[in-house]
Design an enzyme around this catalytic site. Structure first.
Site, PDB file in Angstrom:
ATOM      1  N   TYR A 144     -15.172  -6.086 -26.044  1.00 54.15           N
ATOM      2  CA  TYR A 144     -14.334  -6.247 -24.852  1.00 54.15           C
ATOM      3  C   TYR A 144     -15.193  -6.802 -23.726  1.00 54.15           C
ATOM      4  CZ  TYR A 144     -11.240  -5.042 -20.930  1.00 54.15           C
ATOM      5  OH  TYR A 144     -10.433  -5.085 -19.810  1.00 54.15           O
ATOM      6  N   ASP A 239     -23.390  -9.198 -22.477  1.00 51.13           N
ATOM      7  CA  ASP A 239     -22.476  -8.487 -21.591  1.00 51.13           C
ATOM      8  C   ASP A 239     -22.965  -7.044 -21.515  1.00 51.13           C
ATOM      9  OD1 ASP A 239     -20.526  -7.224 -20.203  1.00 51.13           O
ATOM     10  OD2 ASP A 239     -18.856  -7.834 -21.488  1.00 51.13           O
ATOM     11  N   LYS A 267     -20.032  -1.561 -13.729  1.00 59.82           N
ATOM     12  CA  LYS A 267     -20.181  -0.123 -13.906  1.00 59.82           C
ATOM     13  C   LYS A 267     -21.382   0.449 -13.124  1.00 59.82           C
ATOM     14  CE  LYS A 267     -17.030  -0.229 -17.677  1.00 59.82           C
ATOM     15  NZ  LYS A 267     -16.826  -1.038 -18.840  1.00 59.82           N
TER      16      LYS A 267
HETATM   17  C1  LIG Z   1     -15.872  -2.328 -18.718  1.00 58.96           C
HETATM   18  C2  LIG Z   1     -16.338  -3.577 -19.353  1.00 58.96           C
HETATM   19  C3  LIG Z   1     -15.965  -4.848 -18.868  1.00 58.96           C
HETATM   20  C4  LIG Z   1     -14.954  -5.028 -17.785  1.00 58.96           C
HETATM   21  O1  LIG Z   1     -15.350  -4.516 -16.552  1.00 58.96           O
HETATM   22  P1  LIG Z   1     -14.232  -4.207 -15.450  1.00 58.96           P
HETATM   23  O2  LIG Z   1     -15.028  -3.778 -14.248  1.00 58.96           O
HETATM   24  O3  LIG Z   1     -13.351  -3.145 -16.022  1.00 58.96           O
HETATM   25  O4  LIG Z   1     -13.489  -5.471 -15.209  1.00 58.96           O
HETATM   26  C5  LIG Z   1     -16.555  -5.963 -19.440  1.00 58.96           C
HETATM   27  N1  LIG Z   1     -17.434  -5.848 -20.446  1.00 58.96           N
HETATM   28  C6  LIG Z   1     -17.801  -4.657 -20.932  1.00 58.96           C
HETATM   29  C7  LIG Z   1     -18.817  -4.596 -22.043  1.00 58.96           C
HETATM   30  C8  LIG Z   1     -17.253  -3.483 -20.441  1.00 58.96           C
HETATM   31  O5  LIG Z   1     -17.596  -2.304 -20.973  1.00 58.96           O
END
Ligand SMILES: *Cc1c(COP(=O)(O)O)cnc(C)c1O
Length: 432
Positions: A144, A239, A267
């Site tokens: 994701y 990511d 995060k």
């Molecule tokens: C949470 C997450 C996202 C998205 O971040 P948001 O602040 O919710 O838009 C993208 N990549 C990874 C790996 C994530 O865990």
């Protein structure tokens, strides 16, 4: 038993918010029942509007590595807010946080702050396309990367949980630019590079997968991706929205010893405030406006209160031994859960990197190496376990396909309480 105030609020919420929530997994659809509404939070505990308290392993889905309302972060936020909370002009905290990030993750030579992980990944891919003059990207099944159109292809997390193969509203032409491969399968990526020679701009990957539960990479996987990208002139994007400042002081790239061209953060970098970031090689980042032609902007980007929260969080986690202690505590939790699983005769696979962890119930034969393996898990048993745990005051992520998090606010006593309750909850879940 559904807490009455939460049930009442959820009914009202459903009238004004889709599914009663502002992010899908919060609605508990994967486990059934009604989500609790939070009245307050402190340390490792949430208290709901009915006065019930839960030990929290969601930690706002990752940001709260220090737990809730940590005193140092709270004080930094208070002081920043008292000086005004958005300027529309540069401030010192943006420079300080960028320097702090680069110290911890040297591959981020130049950094741009945005407001979410979604914005970070979307912008990093735009930059990769601009820099390479190519349009295709490669992602992995179940990974994701936020909800931008091009990523809603085999996207794990809420998408996996809800059983949507991808999303209506994403133009086929956009989805068609995203190629997918199984995680931990570098040969499949090599095949994609052969089939689409000279057309792949970037490979984007969650270095440790956290959005279909927790999956660790094989040791050779990321080095192989690095080599494939180098051979073909594509960029490697880590990511690290979830893993950054979570699995090691310098994120997954430090833990794995692989240097990506671009990295996305979110995060923890905002300490629980809305912050994302992307950064990497200077020659690439210099293409971002106003220095270069690749456009990307944000009214609230670099917000002084959010920057202060991120800075305070990074400072606290820089303490010597911080990450080692968290990892030990996480291993203790998983050891306890494994023992409970053996006692109840439930086959279980667990894994962790630092304080990011996952549990697969009744996953059957062999290790979990990719999304297809993860889907073998017993989601019905997980749903019953989740509910029994909640009744016993432990909040696990409301889906079998999410990572869990331990914070520095979880003490050994909290961990032991959790193990006892999860053990009993597993018994409840099997009996039901
Ligand atoms: C949470 C997450 C996202 C998205 O971040 P948001 O602040 O919710 O838009 C993208 N990549 C990874 C790996 C994530 O865990």
């Amino acid at each position: 038993m559904t807490p009455p105030r939460s049930a009442e609020l959820f009914d009202r919420a459903k009238g004004v918010l889709p599914g009663g929530v502002n992010s899908p997994v919060r609605a508990f659809r994967a486990v059934g029942g009604t989500p609790f509404f939070v009245a307050s939070a402190a340390g490792c505990r949430l208290t709901d509007v009915d006065g019930k308290t839960y030990v929290d392993y969601v930690c706002s889905w990752g940001p709260l590595i220090l737990g809730h309302a940590h005193a140092a972060v709270l004080e930094a936020v208070r002081q920043a807010a008292a000086r005004g909370w958005t300027y529309g002009a540069p401030c010192e905290a943006e420079v300080e946080l960028a320097e702090a990030v680069r110290t911890r993750m040297p591959s981020l030579e130049v950094i741009r702050f945005v407001n979410s992980g979604t914005e970070a990944t979307m912008s990093a891919v735009r930059l990769a396309r601009a820099a390479t003059g190519r349009e295709l990207i490669v992602k992995f099944d179940g990974c994701y990367h936020g909800h931008a159109d091009g990523f809603l292809v085999k996207a794990g997390s809420g998408v996996a949980t809800l059983g949507l193969p991808d999303s209506p509203g994403v133009p086929a032409a956009v989805a068609g630019l995203t190629l997918t491969a199984p995680f931990n399968d570098a040969d499949a990526v090599a095949d994609l590079f052969r089939q689409h020679a000279g057309r792949i701009a970037a490979v984007i990957v969650e270095p440790y997968v956290g959005n279909v539960g927790f999956i660790a990479p094989d040791p050779a996987f990321h080095p192989a991706l690095r080599a494939l990208c180098d051979q073909s002139g594509a960029l490697l994007i880590f990511d690290e929205v979830m893993t950054g400042f979570r699995v090691a002081p310098g994120g997954a790239q430090e833990r794995l010893g692989v240097r990506p061209d671009l990295t996305t953060l979110g995060k923890i970098v905002g300490g629980g405030f809305p912050v994302g970031a992307y950064g990497g090689r200077t020659d690439l980042m210099r293409r971002i406006a106003p220095e270069g032609p690749v456009y990307q902007a944000g009214t609230l980007s670099g917000n002084p209160v959010a920057m202060a929260a991120g800075l305070a969080t990074l400072r606290e986690t820089a303490r010597h031994g911080f990450y080692d202690e968290l990892e030990v505590r996480t291993a203790r939790l998983l050891g306890g859960i494994q023992a409970a699983a053996r006692r109840h005769d439930v086959p279980m696979a667990t894994g962790h990197a630092g304080s990011m962890w996952g549990v697969y119930l009744a996953a059957g034969r062999g290790p979990i190496r990719n999304y297809a393996d993860a889907k073998r898990t017993d989601t019905a048993l997980f749903a019953r376990w989740h509910k029994a745990a909640l009744d016993r005051g432990v909040f696990l992520a409301p889906s079998a396909f999410e990572a869990g998090f331990v914070s520095s606010a979880h003490t050994d006593a909290d961990i032991d309480f959790t193990i006892q309750q999860l053990d009993a909850a597993l018994g409840d879940a099997r009996a039901r």
